[in-house]
Design a protein around this motif. Sequence first.
Motif, PDB file in Angstrom:
ATOM      1  N   VAL A  43       0.949  -1.114  -0.046  1.00 19.48           N
ATOM      2  CA  VAL A  43      -0.071  -0.231   0.066  1.00 19.48           C
ATOM      3  C   VAL A  43       0.980   1.085  -0.106  1.00 19.48           C
ATOM      4  N   LYS A  44       1.827   1.033   0.801  1.00 19.13           N
ATOM      5  CA  LYS A  44       2.830   2.311   0.827  1.00 19.13           C
ATOM      6  C   LYS A  44       3.304   2.715  -0.753  1.00 19.13           C
ATOM      7  N   GLY A  45       3.767   1.600  -0.911  1.00 21.14           N
ATOM      8  CA  GLY A  45       4.416   1.561  -2.646  1.00 21.14           C
ATOM      9  C   GLY A  45       3.658   2.038  -3.541  1.00 21.14           C
ATOM     10  N   ARG A  46       2.188   2.054  -3.702  1.00 18.08           N
ATOM     11  CA  ARG A  46       1.271   2.374  -4.288  1.00 18.08           C
ATOM     12  C   ARG A  46       0.777   3.876  -3.909  1.00 18.08           C
ATOM     13  N   LEU A  47       1.119   4.440  -2.823  1.00 20.56           N
ATOM     14  CA  LEU A  47       0.817   5.654  -2.351  1.00 20.56           C
ATOM     15  C   LEU A  47       1.958   6.739  -2.596  1.00 20.56           C
ATOM     16  N   GLU A  48       2.916   6.286  -2.157  1.00 24.64           N
ATOM     17  CA  GLU A  48       4.154   7.225  -2.066  1.00 24.64           C
ATOM     18  C   GLU A  48       4.735   7.428  -3.610  1.00 24.64           C
ATOM     19  N   ALA A  49       5.001   8.702  -3.752  1.00 27.46           N
ATOM     20  CA  ALA A  49       5.565   8.714  -4.926  1.00 27.46           C
ATOM     21  C   ALA A  49       7.093   8.236  -5.091  1.00 27.46           C
ATOM     22  N   THR A  50       7.314   7.422  -6.183  1.00 27.42           N
ATOM     23  CA  THR A  50       8.702   6.705  -6.345  1.00 27.42           C
ATOM     24  C   THR A  50       9.091   7.536  -7.737  1.00 27.42           C
TER      25      THR A  50
END
Length: 185
Positions: A43-50
């Motif tokens: 979920v963090k990976g899908r939300l946070e801009a990478t």
Amino acid sequence: ASMNVTLGVPRIKEIINASKLISTPIIEVKLNNDKEEAVARIVKGRLEATRLGQITKWVVEKYTDQRCFVVIKLHTEAIRRLQLDIGAESVKRSIVAHKPLKIKDAGMVTVIDKDELSITVDPMHKVSTGRVSSTTASLGDKDGHSAKDREKKALFFTLQSIKGMLMDVIVKGIPSVGRAVIKKN
């Protein structure tokens, strides 16, 4: 990890002025499956801009007589650790969609392998850098440089500009989400 939160007078001003862009917006999300840390990381990976720079192993400039290009190797271990579901094809789409790069032809970006891409730089490609380099501005006809020399230098500066902008391409997440924190209870 601690978080900087806008407090005091600046926060009161944001509330009174009904500011549309608050300094440190915070949203707490409760997961349905709050027992598995892997789910929270996804979920963090899908939300946070990478950004591409965060998942790049190396970047190499290559020059030939006919063209020049940038080769990017994705850091598959970093992608796995961040629980990101991305590969060279999705990164290609992100690069082509990144407006500051002004890539009009998706053919400029080539997938070499599942974790490697190539971006060909066209001599006529114009990139907005926001400023004119004193070196490129001084390349007039009276400086003793041939047209071919001026073209090579312009191509070099364009390549450097594109290379710099590539690291800011958002490959996953929501652009306005700069940080997501996993809180364990």
